[in-house]
Write a protein that holds these residues in place. Structure first.
Motif, PDB file in Angstrom:
ATOM      1  N   GLY A 241      39.563  41.250  47.618  1.00  0.00           N
ATOM      2  CA  GLY A 241      40.850  41.640  47.045  1.00  0.00           C
ATOM      3  C   GLY A 241      41.313  40.664  45.985  1.00  0.00           C
ATOM      4  N   PHE A 242      41.151  39.366  46.261  1.00  0.00           N
ATOM      5  CA  PHE A 242      41.552  38.349  45.293  1.00  0.00           C
ATOM      6  C   PHE A 242      40.698  38.432  44.032  1.00  0.00           C
ATOM      7  CE2 PHE A 242      41.920  33.818  43.892  1.00  0.00           C
ATOM      8  CZ  PHE A 242      43.281  33.833  43.671  1.00  0.00           C
ATOM      9  N   MET A 243      39.398  38.731  44.189  1.00  0.00           N
ATOM     10  CA  MET A 243      38.526  38.872  43.031  1.00  0.00           C
ATOM     11  C   MET A 243      38.956  40.060  42.164  1.00  0.00           C
ATOM     12  SD  MET A 243      34.392  39.501  42.906  1.00  0.00           S
ATOM     13  CE  MET A 243      34.589  41.159  43.577  1.00  0.00           C
ATOM     14  N   LEU A 244      39.335  41.171  42.789  1.00  0.00           N
ATOM     15  CA  LEU A 244      39.792  42.325  42.023  1.00  0.00           C
ATOM     16  C   LEU A 244      41.124  42.041  41.327  1.00  0.00           C
ATOM     17  CD1 LEU A 244      38.867  45.405  44.251  1.00  0.00           C
ATOM     18  CD2 LEU A 244      37.548  44.276  42.460  1.00  0.00           C
ATOM     19  N   VAL A 245      41.960  41.228  41.962  1.00  0.00           N
ATOM     20  CA  VAL A 245      43.206  40.809  41.292  1.00  0.00           C
ATOM     21  C   VAL A 245      42.879  40.033  40.018  1.00  0.00           C
ATOM     22  CG1 VAL A 245      45.218  39.293  41.483  1.00  0.00           C
ATOM     23  CG2 VAL A 245      44.611  40.799  43.373  1.00  0.00           C
ATOM     24  N   GLN A 246      41.922  39.127  40.096  1.00  0.00           N
ATOM     25  CA  GLN A 246      41.521  38.371  38.910  1.00  0.00           C
ATOM     26  C   GLN A 246      40.990  39.300  37.817  1.00  0.00           C
ATOM     27  OE1 GLN A 246      38.817  35.789  41.038  1.00  0.00           O
ATOM     28  NE2 GLN A 246      40.221  34.049  40.884  1.00  0.00           N
ATOM     29  N   GLY A 248      41.854  42.466  37.423  1.00  0.00           N
ATOM     30  CA  GLY A 248      43.000  43.200  36.897  1.00  0.00           C
ATOM     31  C   GLY A 248      43.867  42.365  35.982  1.00  0.00           C
ATOM     32  N   LEU A 249      43.915  41.057  36.207  1.00  0.00           N
ATOM     33  CA  LEU A 249      44.712  40.171  35.352  1.00  0.00           C
ATOM     34  C   LEU A 249      43.954  39.731  34.103  1.00  0.00           C
ATOM     35  CD1 LEU A 249      46.439  37.846  37.987  1.00  0.00           C
ATOM     36  CD2 LEU A 249      47.352  39.886  36.885  1.00  0.00           C
ATOM     37  N   GLY A 250      42.702  40.160  33.983  1.00  0.00           N
ATOM     38  CA  GLY A 250      41.912  39.787  32.813  1.00  0.00           C
ATOM     39  C   GLY A 250      41.300  38.404  32.894  1.00  0.00           C
ATOM     40  N   LEU A 251      41.309  37.803  34.075  1.00  0.00           N
ATOM     41  CA  LEU A 251      40.703  36.479  34.263  1.00  0.00           C
ATOM     42  C   LEU A 251      39.237  36.655  34.650  1.00  0.00           C
ATOM     43  CD1 LEU A 251      43.615  34.720  36.181  1.00  0.00           C
ATOM     44  CD2 LEU A 251      42.884  34.278  33.834  1.00  0.00           C
ATOM     45  N   TRP A 252      38.443  37.149  33.720  1.00  0.00           N
ATOM     46  CA  TRP A 252      37.052  37.467  34.014  1.00  0.00           C
ATOM     47  C   TRP A 252      36.238  36.214  34.309  1.00  0.00           C
ATOM     48  CZ3 TRP A 252      36.557  42.344  35.048  1.00  0.00           C
ATOM     49  CH2 TRP A 252      37.404  43.260  34.424  1.00  0.00           C
ATOM     50  N   GLU A 253      36.595  35.105  33.688  1.00  0.00           N
ATOM     51  CA  GLU A 253      35.861  33.876  33.960  1.00  0.00           C
ATOM     52  C   GLU A 253      36.080  33.412  35.395  1.00  0.00           C
ATOM     53  OE1 GLU A 253      39.877  32.903  32.275  1.00  0.00           O
ATOM     54  OE2 GLU A 253      38.253  34.300  31.853  1.00  0.00           O
ATOM     55  N   MET A 254      37.311  33.579  35.901  1.00  0.00           N
ATOM     56  CA  MET A 254      37.583  33.177  37.272  1.00  0.00           C
ATOM     57  C   MET A 254      36.988  34.170  38.269  1.00  0.00           C
ATOM     58  SD  MET A 254      38.846  30.482  36.386  1.00  0.00           S
ATOM     59  CE  MET A 254      38.672  29.898  38.054  1.00  0.00           C
ATOM     60  N   ALA A 255      36.955  35.454  37.902  1.00  0.00           N
ATOM     61  CA  ALA A 255      36.350  36.459  38.775  1.00  0.00           C
ATOM     62  C   ALA A 255      34.852  36.200  38.939  1.00  0.00           C
ATOM     63  CB  ALA A 255      36.594  37.857  38.220  1.00  0.00           C
ATOM     64  N   SER A 256      34.176  35.843  37.841  1.00  0.00           N
ATOM     65  CA  SER A 256      32.742  35.549  37.925  1.00  0.00           C
ATOM     66  C   SER A 256      32.491  34.288  38.741  1.00  0.00           C
ATOM     67  CB  SER A 256      32.151  35.405  36.519  1.00  0.00           C
ATOM     68  OG  SER A 256      32.804  34.369  35.791  1.00  0.00           O
ATOM     69  N   LEU A 257      33.326  33.268  38.560  1.00  0.00           N
ATOM     70  CA  LEU A 257      33.211  32.055  39.367  1.00  0.00           C
ATOM     71  C   LEU A 257      33.442  32.369  40.837  1.00  0.00           C
ATOM     72  CD1 LEU A 257      33.096  28.983  39.842  1.00  0.00           C
ATOM     73  CD2 LEU A 257      35.529  28.899  39.221  1.00  0.00           C
ATOM     74  N   HIS A 258      34.452  33.174  41.109  1.00  0.00           N
ATOM     75  CA  HIS A 258      34.780  33.544  42.485  1.00  0.00           C
ATOM     76  C   HIS A 258      33.616  34.298  43.119  1.00  0.00           C
ATOM     77  CE1 HIS A 258      38.135  34.182  45.433  1.00  0.00           C
ATOM     78  NE2 HIS A 258      37.259  35.064  45.886  1.00  0.00           N
ATOM     79  N   PHE A 357      40.374  24.133  36.817  1.00  0.00           N
ATOM     80  CA  PHE A 357      40.532  24.302  35.374  1.00  0.00           C
ATOM     81  C   PHE A 357      39.233  24.010  34.633  1.00  0.00           C
ATOM     82  CE2 PHE A 357      45.024  24.229  36.368  1.00  0.00           C
ATOM     83  CZ  PHE A 357      45.596  25.033  35.384  1.00  0.00           C
ATOM     84  N   ALA A 358      38.475  23.030  35.104  1.00  0.00           N
ATOM     85  CA  ALA A 358      37.216  22.703  34.449  1.00  0.00           C
ATOM     86  C   ALA A 358      36.214  23.852  34.560  1.00  0.00           C
ATOM     87  CB  ALA A 358      36.628  21.427  35.053  1.00  0.00           C
ATOM     88  N   LEU A 359      36.107  24.438  35.755  1.00  0.00           N
ATOM     89  CA  LEU A 359      35.201  25.564  35.927  1.00  0.00           C
ATOM     90  C   LEU A 359      35.671  26.779  35.131  1.00  0.00           C
ATOM     91  CD1 LEU A 359      34.412  25.252  39.745  1.00  0.00           C
ATOM     92  CD2 LEU A 359      32.896  24.763  37.822  1.00  0.00           C
ATOM     93  N   HIS A 360      36.978  26.942  35.030  1.00  0.00           N
ATOM     94  CA  HIS A 360      37.506  28.017  34.182  1.00  0.00           C
ATOM     95  C   HIS A 360      37.024  27.852  32.750  1.00  0.00           C
ATOM     96  CE1 HIS A 360      40.587  28.990  31.096  1.00  0.00           C
ATOM     97  NE2 HIS A 360      40.539  30.169  31.670  1.00  0.00           N
ATOM     98  N   GLU A 361      37.059  26.626  32.260  1.00  0.00           N
ATOM     99  CA  GLU A 361      36.644  26.372  30.878  1.00  0.00           C
ATOM    100  C   GLU A 361      35.143  26.637  30.709  1.00  0.00           C
ATOM    101  OE1 GLU A 361      38.242  25.775  27.265  1.00  0.00           O
ATOM    102  OE2 GLU A 361      39.360  25.435  29.128  1.00  0.00           O
ATOM    103  N   VAL A 362      34.346  26.266  31.702  1.00  0.00           N
ATOM    104  CA  VAL A 362      32.903  26.481  31.617  1.00  0.00           C
ATOM    105  C   VAL A 362      32.573  27.969  31.582  1.00  0.00           C
ATOM    106  CG1 VAL A 362      30.722  26.205  32.841  1.00  0.00           C
ATOM    107  CG2 VAL A 362      32.317  24.284  32.692  1.00  0.00           C
TER     108      VAL A 362
END
Length: 433
Positions: A241-246, A248-258, A357-362
């Protein structure tokens, strides 16, 4: 010809490495786990076929190939979930999952037709490029909504989550593969079609609302579970559910990390379930670290948000970093609430958001950048997770509070959501057993 069907980029390489690591680990564990079983050879064949189908999804660059591989993965997995055919519960739960998977297949066929009408191509890279270059036609937006619905069905989101919680009668390696490499394929498909989903506000809203609801409810229900495997299953439901929220919010970098982190964690957790049980028993025998009070919780929240704020400010000053978006700020707030139990260590309160934040940037350098998120969706996510933290804090502070005592039976029953869905599903198509 191969470029029409297959695609190799940074996302493909990362996911292929994940499939290889998890696949080899599960197969080696299975070879020992099934020793002495008369159907061991059949089991290993089904397991290898399932992993091979997942690999095809990772490399697919054509929607027809992707949908065919996704369906084949589900069918191969069905044989593993119902491997012990003499267990009525296993057969019934596998049947419920089979119904949902076939519904998702039909929805994905509809999405393929919609994309073919909109873009006159079924190559995923060409669809993504054309979606970035122009406004989306209505048929493309319909396709994006259908893909979001398929991801919700496949990722075991409420109210379609019950099968994921109840498939524990399958061999443990099957649970490991399911939670580590199959149930999160919906997130990977959304990631592949990110430009189309980004341009469809209905799809994004659907992902945020369903994902948020699932994450909050599953996190509450998980606290009432004693069985380690069942608790891990509810955890997967919440994490998806949290991954789908990411997404939906357009945080594709965080969704892939998750997706990557969750897969590795769940593979390890299920394959080491025995050690997890022993560790849990040991923690229950040890004396508690100290009572949780309102004052300690408030101090923890203040310290955690201070740590995230410090890291965020420093991050914006660095010359090689990007400016955080509003969606990332919301995720930062959720991270702050998550690290409240760690604020006894100032280093942890700073290290966790810094790594985040570092992983988000990567990952931002290898996945598509999301579109701006409507403020109302950000508000829904922020309020929901703040409410979840408040309820969990109340449970930790005073487990005998009248509100907690009224809430516990509902959480223990999973809010009776799956019971209602099962009655409807089996009235339409009952299992053989």
């Amino acid at each position: 010809m191969w470029q029409t069907l297959f695609r190799v980029d940074a996302i493909t390489i990362a996911m292929a490495m994940l499939v290889a690591v998890v696949g080899v680990s599960v197969m080696r564990f299975s070879a020992t786990y099934m020793t002495g079983d008369p159907r061991r050879h059949e089991y290993l064949q089904r397991m290898a076929l399932t992993i091979a189908c997942v690999a095809v999804i990772v490399f697919a660059n054509h929607l027809v190939l992707l949908v065919a591989a996704w369906t084949a993965t589900s069918l191969a997995l069905h044989g593993l979930l119902a491997f012990y055919r003499d267990r009525p519960v296993a057969v019934a739960v596998a049947h419920k999952k089979f119904i949902l998977a076939r519904c998702a297949d039909v929805v994905m066929v509809g999405a393929v037709i919609a994309f073919a009408t909109a873009f006159d191509t079924l190559r995923i890279d060409e669809i993504a490029a054309r979606a970035d270059a122009a406004a989306l036609p209505v048929s493309a937006q319909v396709g994006a909504v259908l893909v979001a619905v398929a991801a919700i069905l496949k990722c075991a989101q409420l109210p379609f989550h019950g099968w994921l919680i109840q498939v524990m009668e399958a061999p443990t390696p099957v649970s490991s593969l399911l939670h580590a490499g199959i149930v999160n394929l919906g997130g990977f498909v959304l990631l592949r079609l990110a430009p189309v989903v980004d341009g469809t506000i209905v799809a994004r809203t659907l992902l945020v609302l369903v994902g948020t609801t699932t994450a909050v409810i599953a996190a509450l229900v998980m606290t009432t579970r004693v069985s380690v495997k069942v608790s891990l299953a509810w955890s997967t439901c919440a994490q998806m559910g949290f991954m789908l929220v990411q997404c939906g919010l357009g945080l594709w970098e965080m969704a892939s990390l998750h997706l990557l982190a969750h897969s590795l964690y769940k593979a390890h957790a299920f394959l080491r379930a025995g050690d997890t049980v022993r560790q849990t028993q040991l923690r229950r025998m040890l004396a508690p670290a100290g009572p949780v009070t309102i004052a300690s919780t408030v101090r923890g929240v203040v310290a955690a948000f201070a740590g995230v704020a410090v890291v965020s400010v420093v991050w914006t000053w660095l010359p090689f970093t990007s400016t955080p978006t509003a969606a990332l700020w919301v995720m930062g707030g959720i991270v702050a609430l998550a690290v409240v139990p760690l604020v006894g260590s100032p280093l942890a309160a700073l290290a966790v958001p810094a790594v985040y934040f570092a992983l988000h940037e990567v990952f931002a350098g290898i996945v598509p950048h999301g579109a701006n998120t409507p403020a109302v969706l950000l508000a829904v996510v922020a309020v929901a997770f703040a409410a979840l933290f408040a309820v969990q804090s109340l449970i930790a502070i005073d487990g005998t509070h009248p509100f907690v005592r009224r809430l516990h039976p509902w959480c223990f029953s999973g809010f009776a959501i799956d019971d209602a869905f099962t009655r409807v599903a089996f009235s339409v198509w009952a299992p053989r057993t």
